[in-house]
Motif scaffolding. Sequence first.
Motif, PDB file in Angstrom:
ATOM      1  N   TRP A  35       0.862  -1.186   0.000  1.00 48.18           N
ATOM      2  CA  TRP A  35       0.000   0.000   0.000  1.00 48.18           C
ATOM      3  C   TRP A  35       0.898   1.235   0.000  1.00 48.18           C
ATOM      4  O   TRP A  35       1.888   1.294   0.752  1.00 48.18           O
ATOM      5  N   ARG A  37       0.619   5.780  -0.581  1.00 44.69           N
ATOM      6  CA  ARG A  37      -0.309   6.908  -0.564  1.00 44.69           C
ATOM      7  C   ARG A  37       0.351   8.135  -1.168  1.00 44.69           C
ATOM      8  O   ARG A  37       1.588   8.255  -1.166  1.00 44.69           O
ATOM      9  N   GLN A  38      -0.497   9.019  -1.648  1.00 47.21           N
ATOM     10  CA  GLN A  38      -0.004  10.252  -2.253  1.00 47.21           C
ATOM     11  C   GLN A  38      -0.910  11.396  -1.864  1.00 47.21           C
ATOM     12  O   GLN A  38      -2.099  11.398  -2.213  1.00 47.21           O
ATOM     13  N   ARG A  44       4.478  10.020  -4.117  1.00 48.17           N
ATOM     14  CA  ARG A  44       3.873   8.796  -3.609  1.00 48.17           C
ATOM     15  C   ARG A  44       4.820   8.169  -2.583  1.00 48.17           C
ATOM     16  O   ARG A  44       6.020   8.052  -2.826  1.00 48.17           O
ATOM     17  N   VAL A  92      -4.579   9.952  -1.347  1.00 47.06           N
ATOM     18  CA  VAL A  92      -5.100   8.868  -2.173  1.00 47.06           C
ATOM     19  C   VAL A  92      -4.242   7.637  -1.887  1.00 47.06           C
ATOM     20  O   VAL A  92      -3.015   7.712  -1.949  1.00 47.06           O
ATOM     21  N   TYR A  93      -4.910   6.539  -1.565  1.00 50.20           N
ATOM     22  CA  TYR A  93      -4.204   5.307  -1.220  1.00 50.20           C
ATOM     23  C   TYR A  93      -4.267   4.338  -2.400  1.00 50.20           C
ATOM     24  O   TYR A  93      -5.336   4.114  -2.986  1.00 50.20           O
ATOM     25  N   TYR A  94      -3.109   3.769  -2.710  1.00 49.73           N
ATOM     26  CA  TYR A  94      -2.974   2.852  -3.826  1.00 49.73           C
ATOM     27  C   TYR A  94      -2.483   1.492  -3.334  1.00 49.73           C
ATOM     28  O   TYR A  94      -1.572   1.422  -2.497  1.00 49.73           O
ATOM     29  N   TRP A 110      -0.613  -1.622 -10.376  1.00 52.21           N
ATOM     30  CA  TRP A 110      -1.191  -0.638  -9.463  1.00 52.21           C
ATOM     31  C   TRP A 110      -2.700  -0.581  -9.607  1.00 52.21           C
ATOM     32  O   TRP A 110      -3.226  -0.686 -10.731  1.00 52.21           O
ATOM     33  N   GLY A 113      -6.533   3.683  -6.955  1.00 52.90           N
ATOM     34  CA  GLY A 113      -6.489   4.599  -5.825  1.00 52.90           C
ATOM     35  C   GLY A 113      -7.852   4.841  -5.206  1.00 52.90           C
ATOM     36  O   GLY A 113      -8.873   4.832  -5.897  1.00 52.90           O
ATOM     37  N   THR A 114      -7.843   5.069  -3.901  1.00 51.65           N
ATOM     38  CA  THR A 114      -9.071   5.404  -3.179  1.00 51.65           C
ATOM     39  C   THR A 114      -8.750   6.537  -2.212  1.00 51.65           C
ATOM     40  O   THR A 114      -7.718   6.514  -1.532  1.00 51.65           O
ATOM     41  N   GLN A 115      -9.618   7.539  -2.175  1.00 48.76           N
ATOM     42  CA  GLN A 115      -9.364   8.748  -1.386  1.00 48.76           C
ATOM     43  C   GLN A 115      -9.687   8.516   0.091  1.00 48.76           C
ATOM     44  O   GLN A 115     -10.783   8.052   0.425  1.00 48.76           O
TER      45      GLN A 115
END
Length: 120
Positions: A35, A37-38, A44, A92-94, A110, A113-115
């Motif tokens: 996981w 995040r950005q 990122r 945003v998590y990837y 990848w 992404g989810t906020q």
Amino acid sequence: VQLQASGGGLVQAGGSLRLSCAASGRTFSSYPMGWFRQAPGKEREFVAAINWSGGSTYYADSVKGRFTISRDNAKSTVYLQMNSLKPEDTAVYYCAAGVYGHRVNEYDYWGQGTQVTVSS
């Protein structure tokens, strides 16, 4: 491998969220997962990683003790349980599949992404 992340949302500081990442393809169980995040205007960054069996995990210092990564190979899904959330966790998590590492370029696949937004 195709990855679909979900579970993000708006939460107050101190709250919890669980992110999920569902994978397609029969080779999911052979891939270490991570996981990242950005946040806006930032690069990122690594959050957590888990090896193919789930027997080994490691975390960024910023989330250690608050976040837990896990996986269910029967469901081709990796999870990120996030507790004691802070406003600085907003990003945003990837999810990603690759080698068992903490660098972005170590991961080949990848999700979208989810906020995650944490309000103070």
